[in-house]
Motif scaffolding. Structure first.
Motif, mmCIF file in Angstrom:
data_model
loop_
_atom_site.group_PDB
_atom_site.id
_atom_site.type_symbol
_atom_site.label_atom_id
_atom_site.label_comp_id
_atom_site.label_asym_id
_atom_site.label_seq_id
_atom_site.Cartn_x
_atom_site.Cartn_y
_atom_site.Cartn_z
ATOM 1 N N ASP A 176 -29.184 -8.662 26.979
ATOM 2 C CA ASP A 176 -28.883 -8.666 25.676
ATOM 3 C C ASP A 176 -30.505 -9.197 25.107
ATOM 4 N N GLY A 231 -31.357 -9.739 22.432
ATOM 5 C CA GLY A 231 -31.235 -10.106 20.915
ATOM 6 C C GLY A 231 -32.281 -10.918 20.305
ATOM 7 N N ARG A 275 -31.002 -3.870 20.736
ATOM 8 C CA ARG A 275 -30.612 -5.126 21.644
ATOM 9 C C ARG A 275 -30.096 -4.747 22.999
#
Length: 259
Positions: free
Chosen positions: A196, A198, A238
């Motif tokens: 991830d 992000g 992401r």
């Protein structure tokens, strides 16, 4: 000796300028931000072609140093080699492996990142060829008898292929289908590491934007992403997926690639 508090060094090997940002920009940004050495070898587009300054800008954003080029032409774009270089897909395999071995031995990475065997995203022949060359170069790099002119032997600890699973490629596949393309995905079981990205999507997006020619075009993925609302774009970029191609335990931490 590697500092246990620093993520392992990464060397990405990708076919075209922008592959590094699209496929592994989050991982590269994360490792560079944590103090690890990161670099990228790009197999096609040669010095003097229009995309190399854009590549340099993207790598600067990611903290991945200067462009490292194998010096071949894109299979589908003659403008990629104004110097008349041979296409990657036509180059003698042994020659291409030797060029990459030299980069691996010079950089001495803990981990090598590559394309997967299906040439993810759209199955581009350069992606598949770059995958084949990387597998063979990683195997050859630690063998002193092979390519002795290419530096001191070095054995990377792990090789990962950037990939897209059938379930993870949903929004990306939908986006590419709007221009008649598909993502060539692998079974979910082949994905060993899901990242991830992000916290690093802003850096990753700036790196993608550095590929200005692709952002301005209508069919390439950077251009398609640029025309999406921010929330939709971030949901796509992401997610980064990888398959570990070397023996050993699969990393348990989904936020980083480790040895």
């Amino acid at each position: 000796m590697t500092n246990p508090d620093t993520p392992p060094s990464l060397l990405g090997v990708f076919a075209h300028p922008d592959d590094e940002s699209l496929l592994a920009g989050g991982v590269l940004a994360r490792h560079a931000g944590a103090g690890a050495r990161t670099g990228v070898v790009t197999a096609t587009w040669t010095p003097g072609s229009r995309r190399i300054p854009e590549l340099a800008d993207a790598l600067a954003v990611l903290g991945a140093g200067e462009p490292r080029l194998l010096g071949y032409a894109d299979a589908r774009n003659p403008a990629s080699a104004p110097d008349g270089a041979e296409r990657l897909v036509d180059a003698p395999l042994d020659e291409a492996i030797g060029r990459l071995v030299a980069h691996i031995r010079e950089f001495r990475p803990d981990i090598v990142l590559a394309h997967d065997c299906v040439g993810q995203l759209t199955g581009h022949p350069d992606h598949r060829r770059a995958h084949q060359i990387t597998l063979l170069a990683v195997e050859a790099a630690p063998v002193a008898a092979l390519y002795p002119e290419s530096g001191e032997p070095w054995r990377p600890a792990a090789l990962y292929a950037a990939t897209h699973s059938a379930s993870g490629a949903g929004p990306l596949g939908d986006l590419l289908r709007t221009v008649g393309k598909d993502v060539i995905a692998v079974p979910d079981t082949q994905v060993t590491t899901t990242v991830d990205a992000g916290p690093w999507t802003a850096v990753k997006w700036r790196a993608i934007l550095a590929h200005r020619g692709e952002v301005a075009a209508t069919r390439p993925l950077p251009g398609l992403l640029a025309r999406l609302p921010r929330t939709e774009r971030e949901a796509i970029i992401r997610l980064e997926q990888f398959t570990r191609l070397t023996p050993g335990p699969v990393p348990a931490d989904p936020y980083r690639l480790t040895r």
